[in-house]
Design a protein around this motif. Sequence first.
Motif, PDB file in Angstrom:
ATOM      1  N   ASP A 351       0.820  -1.201   0.000  1.00  0.00           N
ATOM      2  CA  ASP A 351       0.000   0.000   0.000  1.00  0.00           C
ATOM      3  C   ASP A 351       0.861   1.260   0.000  1.00  0.00           C
ATOM      4  OD1 ASP A 351      -2.192  -1.623   0.057  1.00  0.00           O
ATOM      5  OD2 ASP A 351      -2.757  -1.191   2.136  1.00  0.00           O
ATOM      6  N   ALA A 352       1.889   1.277   0.851  1.00  0.00           N
ATOM      7  CA  ALA A 352       2.739   2.464   0.944  1.00  0.00           C
ATOM      8  C   ALA A 352       3.494   2.712  -0.354  1.00  0.00           C
ATOM      9  CB  ALA A 352       3.721   2.306   2.105  1.00  0.00           C
ATOM     10  N   THR A 353       4.018   1.636  -0.946  1.00  0.00           N
ATOM     11  CA  THR A 353       4.768   1.778  -2.201  1.00  0.00           C
ATOM     12  C   THR A 353       3.865   2.250  -3.331  1.00  0.00           C
ATOM     13  OG1 THR A 353       6.314   0.034  -1.540  1.00  0.00           O
ATOM     14  CG2 THR A 353       6.210   0.583  -3.887  1.00  0.00           C
ATOM     15  N   CYS A 354       2.691   1.634  -3.465  1.00  0.00           N
ATOM     16  CA  CYS A 354       1.771   2.007  -4.536  1.00  0.00           C
ATOM     17  C   CYS A 354       1.227   3.414  -4.357  1.00  0.00           C
ATOM     18  CB  CYS A 354       0.626   0.998  -4.626  1.00  0.00           C
ATOM     19  SG  CYS A 354       1.116  -0.596  -5.316  1.00  0.00           S
ATOM     20  N   TYR A 358       1.822   6.267  -7.103  1.00  0.00           N
ATOM     21  CA  TYR A 358       0.650   6.965  -7.642  1.00  0.00           C
ATOM     22  C   TYR A 358       0.802   8.475  -7.475  1.00  0.00           C
ATOM     23  CZ  TYR A 358      -4.324   8.199  -8.185  1.00  0.00           C
ATOM     24  OH  TYR A 358      -5.518   8.754  -8.586  1.00  0.00           O
ATOM     25  N   ALA A 359       1.235   8.899  -6.315  1.00  0.00           N
ATOM     26  CA  ALA A 359       1.391  10.329  -6.035  1.00  0.00           C
ATOM     27  C   ALA A 359       2.476  10.943  -6.916  1.00  0.00           C
ATOM     28  CB  ALA A 359       1.715  10.544  -4.556  1.00  0.00           C
ATOM     29  N   LYS A 360       3.601  10.256  -7.048  1.00  0.00           N
ATOM     30  CA  LYS A 360       4.717  10.813  -7.817  1.00  0.00           C
ATOM     31  C   LYS A 360       4.424  10.839  -9.316  1.00  0.00           C
ATOM     32  CE  LYS A 360       8.356   9.814  -4.460  1.00  0.00           C
ATOM     33  NZ  LYS A 360       9.501   8.937  -4.076  1.00  0.00           N
ATOM     34  N   LEU A 361       3.813   9.791  -9.838  1.00  0.00           N
ATOM     35  CA  LEU A 361       3.466   9.773 -11.261  1.00  0.00           C
ATOM     36  C   LEU A 361       2.432  10.849 -11.570  1.00  0.00           C
ATOM     37  CD1 LEU A 361       3.276   5.907 -11.849  1.00  0.00           C
ATOM     38  CD2 LEU A 361       4.892   7.471 -12.945  1.00  0.00           C
ATOM     39  N   LEU A 369      -4.099   4.867 -13.751  1.00  0.00           N
ATOM     40  CA  LEU A 369      -5.244   4.175 -13.172  1.00  0.00           C
ATOM     41  C   LEU A 369      -4.686   3.204 -12.142  1.00  0.00           C
ATOM     42  CD1 LEU A 369      -8.287   3.646 -13.116  1.00  0.00           C
ATOM     43  CD2 LEU A 369      -7.929   1.858 -14.835  1.00  0.00           C
ATOM     44  N   TYR A 370      -4.977   3.465 -10.881  1.00  0.00           N
ATOM     45  CA  TYR A 370      -4.401   2.696  -9.774  1.00  0.00           C
ATOM     46  C   TYR A 370      -5.417   1.660  -9.304  1.00  0.00           C
ATOM     47  CZ  TYR A 370      -2.772   1.998  -4.893  1.00  0.00           C
ATOM     48  OH  TYR A 370      -2.376   1.482  -3.688  1.00  0.00           O
ATOM     49  N   ASP A 371      -5.119   0.391  -9.567  1.00  0.00           N
ATOM     50  CA  ASP A 371      -6.016  -0.681  -9.135  1.00  0.00           C
ATOM     51  C   ASP A 371      -5.728  -1.018  -7.678  1.00  0.00           C
ATOM     52  OD1 ASP A 371      -7.742  -2.783  -8.802  1.00  0.00           O
ATOM     53  OD2 ASP A 371      -7.322  -3.689 -10.740  1.00  0.00           O
ATOM     54  N   LEU A 424      10.011   4.658 -12.101  1.00  0.00           N
ATOM     55  CA  LEU A 424       9.511   6.044 -12.156  1.00  0.00           C
ATOM     56  C   LEU A 424      10.219   6.845 -13.237  1.00  0.00           C
ATOM     57  CD1 LEU A 424       9.159   6.977  -8.367  1.00  0.00           C
ATOM     58  CD2 LEU A 424       7.307   6.976 -10.062  1.00  0.00           C
ATOM     59  N   SER A 425      11.521   6.690 -13.307  1.00  0.00           N
ATOM     60  CA  SER A 425      12.310   7.422 -14.287  1.00  0.00           C
ATOM     61  C   SER A 425      11.885   7.073 -15.712  1.00  0.00           C
ATOM     62  CB  SER A 425      13.794   7.115 -14.083  1.00  0.00           C
ATOM     63  OG  SER A 425      14.567   7.781 -15.069  1.00  0.00           O
ATOM     64  N   LYS A 426      11.642   5.806 -15.951  1.00  0.00           N
ATOM     65  CA  LYS A 426      11.250   5.359 -17.290  1.00  0.00           C
ATOM     66  C   LYS A 426       9.870   5.890 -17.667  1.00  0.00           C
ATOM     67  CE  LYS A 426      10.913   1.222 -20.208  1.00  0.00           C
ATOM     68  NZ  LYS A 426      11.875   1.713 -21.205  1.00  0.00           N
ATOM     69  N   LEU A 427       8.944   5.873 -16.746  1.00  0.00           N
ATOM     70  CA  LEU A 427       7.565   6.287 -17.043  1.00  0.00           C
ATOM     71  C   LEU A 427       7.406   7.800 -17.099  1.00  0.00           C
ATOM     72  CD1 LEU A 427       5.657   3.696 -14.848  1.00  0.00           C
ATOM     73  CD2 LEU A 427       5.784   3.744 -17.345  1.00  0.00           C
TER      74      LEU A 427
END
Length: 429
Positions: A351-354, A358-361, A369-371, A424-427
Amino acid sequence: MRRSAFFLPTLKETPSEAQIASHRLMLRAGMIRQSAAGIYSWLPLGWKVLRKIEQIVREEQDAAGAQELLMPTIQSADIWRESGRFDAYGKEMLRFKDRHDREMLYGPTNEELITQLFRDNVRSYRDLPKILYHIQWKFRDEVRPRFGVMRGREFLMKDSYSFDLDFEGAKMSYEAMFTAYLKTFKRMGLTAIPMQADSGAIGGNLTHEFHVLAETGESGVFYDIAYDDLAAKGEIDLAALNNLYAATDEKHVPGGPNVPPPERLREARGIEVGHIFYFGTKYSKAMNAQVQGKNGEPVFVEMGSYGIGVSRLVGAIIEAYHDDRGIKWPESVAPFKVGLVNLKTGDATCDATCDDLYAKLSAAGVEVLYDDRDERAGVKFADMDLIGLPWQLVAGPKGLAQGFVELKNRASGEKVELSVESALSKLIG
C-alpha cells in the motif's frame, strides 16, 4: 484515478449483439453502453479516449490554419431547401417540427449552415481564404446500424469547410487538409491510405477517402507500394498521388487498367475514417454566397469540405490494435498511460509503495489508473489487459522484498524487473 472509485463496468462475457472486435471490446472494457439502436452512452473510459482523439484532430486542424467554431446539432429545413437538398437527402435525415410547426432537422452534415454563416458575414476577397471547422455530434438514421461505433446513428465528427476566391486557392486549401489528415492519423499510430473517391455529380478529381489499415478492417484495400514512400515524406504531391493505384475490393479488378504489377501491389484490410472533397460553387451559387472580387465584381466562392469520423476512429484504432486478451492502445490516445497494480491491497508495504508511486506519477503529469481494489491478482491482470493501457506497473510483496517492481509493456508483452526509482524514471521520462 483509483480503480475503486472509477466507474468502469467491465464484462467477462462478450455480449451476443457484438459482431466485430472493436464492438466486443468496447462493451467488455466498459467504454460504451447502448441506449438505443446505433446510439451509445460514452462511459468515463471511452470518453477519455474520445477526447484524446478529438484533441489530436483539433491540433492538426489548427496547425493547418483552420479555425474552430461550433454549429448546432439542430438546423432549420429552410436552408436545406435553399441548397435543394432537403427533399433529396433521403430517410437518413431525421426531420421533425418544433412547437411552432417549423420544419427542423438533426444535422447529418453542415454544408448549408456553414455557407449561410459565411454568406451573412463575409463580403470581400480580402477576407479569404478561410477554413472553418467544428467537432460536433451528427445523426444519420441508418437502416441497419451495426458494429457499435463503427456504424452508429449518432456519431462525433470533425467537419471543416474551405472558402476561396478561385480554384487555385481552393486547391491549396485542399492540399493543406490532405496533409493535415495524414499527420492526424500518423499521430494516432495509424497507417492511412488515401484513395481517389467517386465525385458523382460534383465532377473533378479532388476527392479522396482515407482508409486506415487494420487486419480486421471492413474493406479489402489494394494499393501501389509507392504510397508508403509518399506517406513517409509527410508532404503529399497530389498529382503524383493521383497517378498511383488504390482501390477497395468493390472496385479492384485484377489486371485492370492502371493496376500495378504484382511486385508493386499490396493487399490489406481498411476502415474508412475520413473523406475530403472539393465541390466548387455547388453551394455558394445555390445559396448566393458571394464576395466582392479584386476588380469589384461579385464572385461566388469556391468551397470544399473535409470530414473525419472522430467516434468511428475509436473503433478503428481498436481494430488495428488488439489481441485475444483485449485492447492495446497507442500511447497518444490511451485513456491512461499507466495501470498501477497493487497485488496485495491491505499489505502495509504494498500500500505504501503504490500510494507513493501513484502520487509521484500523478504529480509529474502521468495519467495513472491505480487498481487498489481488494481483488485477486488474476482479476486485476485480466482487467488491465482488457482495457489496454500502454504500461502496467505491478507491485507485490515478493518483488518489493527484493527491491523491485515489474513493468510490462502491453503492446509487446515484454516484462522487466526494475527498482522503484528506475520504473519512475522510465515512465516519467
